[in-house]
Design a protein around this motif. Structure first.
Motif, PDB file in Angstrom:
ATOM      1  N   GLY A 193       0.957  -1.069  -0.030  1.00 30.97           N
ATOM      2  CA  GLY A 193      -0.063   0.184   0.262  1.00 30.97           C
ATOM      3  C   GLY A 193       0.920   1.338   0.019  1.00 30.97           C
ATOM      4  N   GLY A 194       1.847   1.267   0.754  1.00 30.03           N
ATOM      5  CA  GLY A 194       2.826   2.376   0.738  1.00 30.03           C
ATOM      6  C   GLY A 194       3.305   2.660  -0.427  1.00 30.03           C
ATOM      7  N   PHE A 195       3.957   1.572  -1.174  1.00 31.64           N
ATOM      8  CA  PHE A 195       4.607   2.051  -2.656  1.00 31.64           C
ATOM      9  C   PHE A 195       3.655   2.210  -3.745  1.00 31.64           C
ATOM     10  N   VAL A 196       2.323   1.840  -3.546  1.00 38.82           N
ATOM     11  CA  VAL A 196       1.181   2.371  -4.350  1.00 38.82           C
ATOM     12  C   VAL A 196       0.801   3.465  -4.106  1.00 38.82           C
ATOM     13  N   LEU A 197       0.965   4.180  -3.036  1.00 39.65           N
ATOM     14  CA  LEU A 197       0.774   5.451  -2.434  1.00 39.65           C
ATOM     15  C   LEU A 197       1.727   6.601  -3.051  1.00 39.65           C
ATOM     16  N   LEU A 198       3.066   5.895  -3.369  1.00 36.88           N
ATOM     17  CA  LEU A 198       4.054   6.741  -3.932  1.00 36.88           C
ATOM     18  C   LEU A 198       3.872   7.104  -5.461  1.00 36.88           C
ATOM     19  N   GLY A 199       3.187   6.075  -5.881  1.00 35.26           N
ATOM     20  CA  GLY A 199       2.853   6.152  -7.477  1.00 35.26           C
ATOM     21  C   GLY A 199       1.629   7.192  -7.725  1.00 35.26           C
ATOM     22  N   LEU A 200       0.769   6.916  -6.632  1.00 36.27           N
ATOM     23  CA  LEU A 200      -0.511   7.791  -6.680  1.00 36.27           C
ATOM     24  C   LEU A 200      -0.092   9.377  -6.433  1.00 36.27           C
ATOM     25  N   GLN A 201       0.935   9.297  -5.825  1.00 32.07           N
ATOM     26  CA  GLN A 201       1.324  10.966  -5.518  1.00 32.07           C
ATOM     27  C   GLN A 201       2.125  11.646  -6.567  1.00 32.07           C
ATOM     28  N   ASP A 249      -1.576   7.454 -14.943  1.00 32.82           N
ATOM     29  CA  ASP A 249      -1.569   9.024 -14.466  1.00 32.82           C
ATOM     30  C   ASP A 249      -3.176   8.928 -13.987  1.00 32.82           C
ATOM     31  N   THR A 250      -3.882   7.992 -14.487  1.00 39.35           N
ATOM     32  CA  THR A 250      -5.454   8.314 -14.147  1.00 39.35           C
ATOM     33  C   THR A 250      -5.853   8.602 -12.611  1.00 39.35           C
ATOM     34  N   TYR A 251      -4.978   7.625 -11.781  1.00 41.14           N
ATOM     35  CA  TYR A 251      -5.549   7.680 -10.251  1.00 41.14           C
ATOM     36  C   TYR A 251      -4.689   8.671  -9.525  1.00 41.14           C
ATOM     37  N   ARG A 252      -3.867   9.542  -9.896  1.00 43.12           N
ATOM     38  CA  ARG A 252      -3.111  10.352  -9.123  1.00 43.12           C
ATOM     39  C   ARG A 252      -3.845  11.555  -8.046  1.00 43.12           C
ATOM     40  N   ILE A 253      -3.119  11.387  -6.820  1.00 38.36           N
ATOM     41  CA  ILE A 253      -3.866  12.310  -6.162  1.00 38.36           C
ATOM     42  C   ILE A 253      -2.731  13.218  -5.328  1.00 38.36           C
TER      43      ILE A 253
END
Length: 655
Positions: free
Chosen positions: A134-142, A373-377
């Protein structure tokens, strides 16, 4: 009996007399300042360079001119730089950057997430694996995947070298008392010296870039690995060693069959602390062209872009949390004993195959390589941080401006005037006297030597300005440390609520919270003081809280039964009994505040911090910047030795 009766009042008188003597010295200083201020202040204009500064500039120029011809550089420093650059580049090509002409890295985001989750499960448990994924996925979402992987590559390179060198040295220190005594002062110096100070010498030898950044990181990160490895080996029970020796084991067998297995848990803790220390250097290393998230934070600081800085800083915190939990879980697994589940081996193989399949897909398919890029926050996070900062500027300006003016005019300006406008000999005499009264003869000798060397740097005025800011920041740190530390030590619920906030304050890079502070307080000395307080207060608060909590419950119950109020219980029982923790908190607060001096130089603090920063950017000021770094170290040594010598245990030894 008569001797005992007479000795007790005399000892008590000495304890009472020391604060009175300290107050008398300070009062005499203020009285003498009135007629002599402005005389013999050793002041230099900012453009002035001493012979020492010019000599250091000449050394820098000579090194630059002979870098490609000197055998020392051709066959030693350049080779080290090439090897470290190759290691960092290999890791970047593996997880972050294009390689062999491909538009994607060897391992894309899906492969990295799968591999991290698999390793976390193998060394930890499924909860840690979910947190890591989850943490590494969050890095991508950022929107910071590439920058985060660059940071991870640099961290892994520094940690690998730190452990490769640090663990053998720790083993040696654990086995040899002589080597342990020899290496301990060097480790103290590496941890006490502000990280900015050795950036300039490293760039002189290795130029700017990944090599210098990696070496700077491992200098800061290696001491925990050495210390904890040595501590683990020295903590092995003697009976286990004696039993092995009685069976005729060789030294090699004793090391690999007894000492290392029994100290494995402590060594894993050393790995954890090495990783945390390496991550804390990410932003600082960006000043010498380290790749990754640090560059984003530094650029945001230069443009006062609060949102971008917060988003990048959050990514660093996420990386720190994931790596911390994985290594902590690995340490817990090492501690467990007993047979593992029958299903574990088939699961290890099955999940390994699944992770390998994800790695193959990330190498083959663009969707699994480049984070979508679709889900970046990241934009939403940046806008939220900007909104909060603008609201604070609009609604809290009156409060922040009042606090800034109160601290500046009531504390900082008078203390700075006292230090910078007094004759140098008066400041030196007062400092040596205070060191003798607080810490004894040894502390006075160290103080005198440090002050003499400070004069030799040619930066006396800047050193006194920095000392004034350090003292004010430390006073604020101790105020927070005592108030919040006592509250946390007396209330478990408060501790559980406040401790995560303190963890975030220690983990978040200083550059990240400098940006909103500059927005709130402008670029002033007070901004640097606030940043230093935020950085140093968590460790002081934790130490005070642990000291208060460590007081025996029977003592507190007895005081309560005797009718003590809450205020009396705190001031008459808990704080006096936690005096050693208070002294340690003051010591650590001083060191942490001083380590922020150079960062403060970036936001208007001036003095030694600005001199170091200017030495990076202007070649004609390189020597002055190097001398300023040495001055910071001297201040740290002087204050550290006085604080250590004033601890209760040392005081008792002196008597």
């Amino acid at each position: 009996m008569a001797v005992t009766t007479l000795a007790a009042p005399r000892s008590a008188g000495r304890r009472i007399g020391r604060p009175v003597l300290v107050a008398a010295v300070l009062l005499a200083w203020v009285v003498l300042w009135i007629p002599v201020h402005g005389m013999h202040t050793l002041g230099l204009s900012p453009a002035d360079l001493t012979p020492l500064h010019r000599w250091l500039n000449d050394v820098n120029d000579t090194v630059g001119a002979n870098r490609d011809s000197s055998p020392v550089f051709l066959y030693f420093f350049n080779e080290i730089r090439a090897a470290i650059d190759a290691l960092v580049t290999f890791l970047q090509d593996l997880i972050a950057q294009p390689s062999y002409g491909r538009p994607v890295p060897v391992l894309g985001w899906l492969g990295v997430v799968a591999l991290v989750a698999y390793v976390s499960w193998v060394f930890g448990n499924w909860r840690v694996a979910l947190l890591a994924a989850g943490g590494f996925v969050l890095l991508g979402l950022q929107g910071l995947w590439t920058e985060s992987m660059d940071t991870l590559a640099l961290t892994l390179a520094a940690v690998a070298i730190s452990l490769l060198v640090g663990i053998p040295l720790g083993v040696w220190a654990g086995l040899s008392d002589r080597f342990h005594r020899l290496i301990t002062p060097a480790l103290d110096f590496m941890q006490t010296m502000p990280t900015f100070v050795y950036l300039a010498p490293l760039t002189l030898l290795f130029l700017i870039g990944p090599a210098s950044a990696t070496i700077a990181t491992l200098i800061y990160a290696m001491p925990p690995a050495i210390r904890l490895t040595a501590h683990g080996i020295r903590s092995v029970h003697p009976s286990a060693v004696e039993a092995t020796e009685s069976l005729g084991a060789t030294g090699r067998q004793k090391l690999f069959k007894v000492l290392l297995p029994l100290s494995k848990r402590t060594i894993v803790l050393g790995v954890n602390q090495t990783i945390m220390a390496a991550l804390s250097m990410v932003t600082i290393a960006a000043l010498i062209d380290a790749p990754g998230l640090g560059k984003s934070v530094v650029k945001a600081l230069q443009t006062l872009d609060v949102g971008t800085a917060f988003n990048a800083g959050l990514a660093i915190v996420v990386l720190a949390i994931v790596l911390d939990r994985v290594t902590t879980a690995a340490g817990d697994r090492v501690r467990r004993t007993g047979p593992s589940s029958r299903l574990r081996r088939p699961l290890v193989a099955l999940l390994g195959i699944l992770a390998a399949a994800c790695c193959y897909m990330s190498y083959t398919y663009v969707w699994a390589a480049e984070f979508p890029d679709t889900y970046r926050i990241g934009g939403a996070i940046s806008r939220g941080a900007d909104t909060v900062t603008v609201w604070a500027q609009d609604h809290l300006f009156a409060v922040t401006d009042a606090v800034k003016n109160l601290v500046t005019y009531a504390l900082l300006n008078p203390l700075q005037a006292l230090l910078t406008e007094s004759p140098w000999w008066l400041v030196a005499a007062v400092a040596v006297l205070l060191a003798a009264l607080i810490g004894g003869v040894r502390a006075a000798v160290v103080t005198a030597a440090c002050l003499a060397l400070l004069i030799g740097t040619g930066l006396w005025q800047d050193a006194m300005t920095t000392l004034a800011m350090t003292i004010v920041a430390t006073l604020l740190v101790m105020l927070l440390g005592i108030v919040l530390g006592v509250w946390m030590g007396r209330n478990r619920h408060v501790d559980r609520i406040v401790r995560p906030v303190l963890d975030a304050g220690q983990t978040m890079p200083a550059f990240v919270y400098l940006v909103p502070f500059v927005a709130l307080f402008a670029a002033t000395r007070f901004t640097a003081i606030v940043a230093a307080v935020v950085f140093a207060a968590p460790v002081a608060i934790k130490i005070v809280a642990d000291g208060v909590r460590g007081i025996p419950a029977t003592t507190v119950e007895a005081a309560t039964a005797a009718g003590s109020s809450t205020w009396q219980l705190i001031t008459k029982v808990q704080l006096p009994m936690a005096r050693r923790s208070l002294t340690l908190a003051a010591n650590q607060g001083l060191i942490y505040v001083l380590s922020m001096v150079v960062v403060g130089g970036l936001v208007g603090a001036g003095a030694l911090g600005y001199d170091v920063v200017a030495g990076f950017s202007q070649s004609q000021l390189y020597g002055k910047g190097l001398a300023a770094g040495a001055a910071i170290v001297l201040l740290g040594i002087m204050l550290d030795r006085i604080a250590r010598a004033s601890s209760p245990s040392n005081t008792r030894k002196g008597h």
